[in-house]
Design a protein around this motif. Structure first.
Motif, PDB file in Angstrom:
ATOM      1  N   PRO A 193       5.060  -2.649 -10.286  1.00  0.00           N
ATOM      2  CA  PRO A 193       5.309  -4.095 -10.173  1.00  0.00           C
ATOM      3  C   PRO A 193       5.632  -4.532  -8.745  1.00  0.00           C
ATOM      4  O   PRO A 193       5.152  -5.581  -8.289  1.00  0.00           O
ATOM      5  N   GLU A 194       6.419  -3.728  -8.013  1.00  0.00           N
ATOM      6  CA  GLU A 194       6.758  -4.096  -6.637  1.00  0.00           C
ATOM      7  C   GLU A 194       5.536  -4.028  -5.738  1.00  0.00           C
ATOM      8  O   GLU A 194       5.358  -4.865  -4.842  1.00  0.00           O
ATOM      9  N   SER A 195       4.676  -3.040  -5.966  1.00  0.00           N
ATOM     10  CA  SER A 195       3.490  -2.902  -5.117  1.00  0.00           C
ATOM     11  C   SER A 195       2.461  -3.995  -5.395  1.00  0.00           C
ATOM     12  O   SER A 195       1.617  -4.295  -4.543  1.00  0.00           O
ATOM     13  N   SER A 202       0.826  -1.204   0.000  1.00  0.00           N
ATOM     14  CA  SER A 202       0.000   0.000   0.000  1.00  0.00           C
ATOM     15  C   SER A 202       0.862   1.256   0.000  1.00  0.00           C
ATOM     16  O   SER A 202       0.505   2.260  -0.632  1.00  0.00           O
ATOM     17  N   MET A 203       2.020   1.216   0.676  1.00  0.00           N
ATOM     18  CA  MET A 203       2.952   2.344   0.674  1.00  0.00           C
ATOM     19  C   MET A 203       3.482   2.611  -0.732  1.00  0.00           C
ATOM     20  O   MET A 203       3.508   3.751  -1.199  1.00  0.00           O
ATOM     21  N   LEU A 204       3.917   1.541  -1.387  1.00  0.00           N
ATOM     22  CA  LEU A 204       4.450   1.686  -2.740  1.00  0.00           C
ATOM     23  C   LEU A 204       3.359   2.118  -3.714  1.00  0.00           C
ATOM     24  O   LEU A 204       3.605   2.895  -4.640  1.00  0.00           O
ATOM     25  N   GLY A 205       2.142   1.619  -3.510  1.00  0.00           N
ATOM     26  CA  GLY A 205       1.021   2.043  -4.346  1.00  0.00           C
ATOM     27  C   GLY A 205       0.738   3.523  -4.163  1.00  0.00           C
ATOM     28  O   GLY A 205       0.504   4.243  -5.144  1.00  0.00           O
ATOM     29  N   PHE A 206       0.763   3.996  -2.931  1.00  0.00           N
ATOM     30  CA  PHE A 206       0.547   5.413  -2.645  1.00  0.00           C
ATOM     31  C   PHE A 206       1.604   6.266  -3.345  1.00  0.00           C
ATOM     32  O   PHE A 206       1.283   7.286  -3.962  1.00  0.00           O
ATOM     33  N   ALA A 207       2.869   5.835  -3.250  1.00  0.00           N
ATOM     34  CA  ALA A 207       3.949   6.565  -3.909  1.00  0.00           C
ATOM     35  C   ALA A 207       3.732   6.610  -5.418  1.00  0.00           C
ATOM     36  O   ALA A 207       3.974   7.634  -6.063  1.00  0.00           O
ATOM     37  N   ASN A 217       7.761  10.249   0.040  1.00  0.00           N
ATOM     38  CA  ASN A 217       9.100   9.834   0.450  1.00  0.00           C
ATOM     39  C   ASN A 217       9.101   9.222   1.849  1.00  0.00           C
ATOM     40  O   ASN A 217       9.967   8.405   2.166  1.00  0.00           O
ATOM     41  N   PHE A 218       8.148   9.637   2.680  1.00  0.00           N
ATOM     42  CA  PHE A 218       8.099   9.088   4.042  1.00  0.00           C
ATOM     43  C   PHE A 218       7.890   7.573   4.025  1.00  0.00           C
ATOM     44  O   PHE A 218       8.706   6.828   4.579  1.00  0.00           O
ATOM     45  N   PRO A 219       6.828   7.080   3.398  1.00  0.00           N
ATOM     46  CA  PRO A 219       6.680   5.617   3.341  1.00  0.00           C
ATOM     47  C   PRO A 219       7.786   4.947   2.531  1.00  0.00           C
ATOM     48  O   PRO A 219       8.146   3.806   2.801  1.00  0.00           O
ATOM     49  N   GLU A 220       8.329   5.656   1.542  1.00  0.00           N
ATOM     50  CA  GLU A 220       9.400   5.077   0.739  1.00  0.00           C
ATOM     51  C   GLU A 220      10.645   4.856   1.593  1.00  0.00           C
ATOM     52  O   GLU A 220      11.339   3.846   1.452  1.00  0.00           O
ATOM     53  N   SER A 240      -2.642  -2.196  -2.750  1.00  0.00           N
ATOM     54  CA  SER A 240      -1.720  -1.354  -3.512  1.00  0.00           C
ATOM     55  C   SER A 240      -2.486  -0.494  -4.517  1.00  0.00           C
ATOM     56  O   SER A 240      -2.130   0.662  -4.761  1.00  0.00           O
ATOM     57  N   THR A 241      -3.568  -1.038  -5.081  1.00  0.00           N
ATOM     58  CA  THR A 241      -4.395  -0.265  -6.011  1.00  0.00           C
ATOM     59  C   THR A 241      -5.100   0.870  -5.284  1.00  0.00           C
ATOM     60  O   THR A 241      -5.135   2.018  -5.778  1.00  0.00           O
TER      61      THR A 241
END
Length: 273
Positions: free
Chosen positions: A243-245, A48-53, A172-175, A254-255
């Motif tokens: 792809p990672e999310s 979900s973090m990567l999806g948000f980014a 960047n915070f979740p990243e 992630s969606t």
């Protein structure tokens, strides 16, 4: 709101770009600092973090970069879509070249699956370089947005650049956490995992200052530069983040994260700009 930004228009755009990207780096470090509180991170949270980014970067690519580029090119010597298309494709090609040449390794993969030219660098260095690839276009985008103020010192333009920096910093915070916590799980000490996590964001101030300076010295290329940054960011989103999310069984989260990220960045850009 715009009256608030007017007082900052007298500052050098390069200085503003530096301050903005130091802010985004700080939030990367803040996110990396989560490793001092958590030893592991659930896959669904990471997705979900990567999806948000991803959502933030997609929205920023249009609202903060491509749309302004098209507007700036209107009435110019070429159709307004030309700088947007040419710059966008050039940005994607630039990141493709870096992706194929710079040695890097994505989290969770064995050392022998490192991408780029062959090297004997340590696994930890390759992991950080993978995240650094994400941050190059982000810093460049913020720098170009602030550099545009030299050509158009408008409060709305500054507000848009600030919104972009806020959006990039927000994702960047979740990243940062998505880098440091998995490194901790792989056996790194908390301090070392934090250092590697925040180190991945160091490139943003460098790319930001470079982007702002180039725009100042080559003003006619501004629409191309904005589109270039957009193309580079979309490459990162499609090649790496999405792809990672979507790995694992928690693709719905992630969606949803991507939709929320897009909405958040759109809100920031429209509300401030």
């Amino acid at each position: 709101m715009h009256s608030f930004f007017e007082k900052f228009l007298d500052y050098n755009p390069v200085v503003l770009a530096l301050l903005a990207t130091l802010f985004t780096w700080f939030l990367t470090a803040l996110g990396a600092g989560m490793v001092f509180f958590f030893k592991s991170i659930k896959k669904k949270v990471l997705n979900s973090m990567l999806g948000f980014a991803s959502g933030v970067m997609i929205a920023a690519s249009f609202w903060s970069l491509l749309n302004p580029a098209i507007e700036m090119a209107e009435g110019g010597p070429v159709p307004s879509w030309v700088p947007a298309v040419v710059g966008f494709l050039a940005g994607g090609a630039f990141l493709l070249i870096i992706d194929k040449t710079l040695p890097h390794l994505h989290l969770g993969l064995p050392r022998d699956q490192a991408e780029g030219i062959s090297t004997s660098w340590k696994r930890s260095v390759l992991l950080v370089l993978a995240i650094t690839l994400h941050n190059i276009p982000e810093g460049l985008a913020v720098g170009v947005a602030f550099g545009a103020l030299a050509n158009n010192p408008d409060p709305a333009m500054l507000a848009g650049a600030v919104a972009l920096a806020m959006g990039i910093g927000l994702q960047n915070f979740p990243e940062g956490a998505a880098v440091s916590i998995p490194l901790r799980r792989e056996g790194f000490s908390r301090l070392k995992a934090f250092n590697y996590g925040q180190l991945s964001g160091v490139v943003e101030p460098i790319a930001g200052v470079l982007g702002a300076y180039l725009v100042l010295t080559m003003e006619p290329l501004l629409p191309y530069a904005l589109s270039f940054a957009a193309g580079a960011m979309i490459f990162v989103v499609v090649e790496e983040l999405i792809p990672e999310s979507q790995s694992g069984n928690e693709t719905d989260l992630s969606t949803i994260g991507a939709i929320l990220g897009f909405a958040t960045m759109m809100l920031l850009d429209v509300a401030l700009g």
